[in-house]
Scaffold this active site. Sequence first.
Site, PDB file in Angstrom:
ATOM      1  N   GLN A  97       0.845  -1.197   0.000  1.00 48.05           N
ATOM      2  CA  GLN A  97       0.000   0.000   0.000  1.00 48.05           C
ATOM      3  C   GLN A  97       0.880   1.247   0.000  1.00 48.05           C
ATOM      4  OE1 GLN A  97      -2.586   0.567   3.403  1.00 48.05           O
ATOM      5  NE2 GLN A  97      -3.791   2.148   2.370  1.00 48.05           N
ATOM      6  N   HIS A 134      -8.620   2.328  -0.366  1.00 47.61           N
ATOM      7  CA  HIS A 134      -9.047   2.310  -1.765  1.00 47.61           C
ATOM      8  C   HIS A 134      -9.106   0.877  -2.258  1.00 47.61           C
ATOM      9  CE1 HIS A 134      -4.651   2.733  -1.636  1.00 47.61           C
ATOM     10  NE2 HIS A 134      -4.616   1.987  -2.731  1.00 47.61           N
ATOM     11  N   VAL A 137      -0.653   4.586  -0.901  1.00 46.64           N
ATOM     12  CA  VAL A 137      -1.472   5.736  -0.499  1.00 46.64           C
ATOM     13  C   VAL A 137      -2.302   5.345   0.732  1.00 46.64           C
ATOM     14  CG1 VAL A 137      -3.220   7.401  -1.215  1.00 46.64           C
ATOM     15  CG2 VAL A 137      -1.600   6.494  -2.912  1.00 46.64           C
TER      16      VAL A 137
END
Length: 111
Positions: free
Chosen positions: A92, A98, A94
Amino acid sequence: MTTVFKKIIDGELPADKVFENDRILAFKDINPVAPIHILIIPKKEIPDIQSLSEEDLDLMKEIVSVAQVLAKRFDIAEGYRLLTNNGPLSGQIVPHLHFHLIGGRQLGAMA
Ligand code: 5GP
């Protein structure tokens, strides 16, 4: 922590948006790994799936529903991947929750 996704939500950064309502935003990934690569995010700033609280679980239902709608709209309903990375060890980058909606080609094995 202000992320690029928060800036997209706030309109400070451009994005190719494909769905938006008060709670959810979906836009095309800037670096697609397949012909269709869309990111579906809650507008609420939640870092990752591990940080979800009970009160956020309705957002997960809505994200799945949006994924189904987008899969139909982008003609990938017969085969796609919906995935989220949780934390640095998963890759991951960011730290704003999401879901990657990926399809449009034969997908390979999970890594
Ligand atoms: P992660 O590795 O955190 O699960 O995935 C982050 C995703 O966000 C990557 O696929 C990357 O290409 C995408 N991304 C990063 N910055 C931007 C941006 O500014 N705009 C868009 N549309 N996608 C981004």
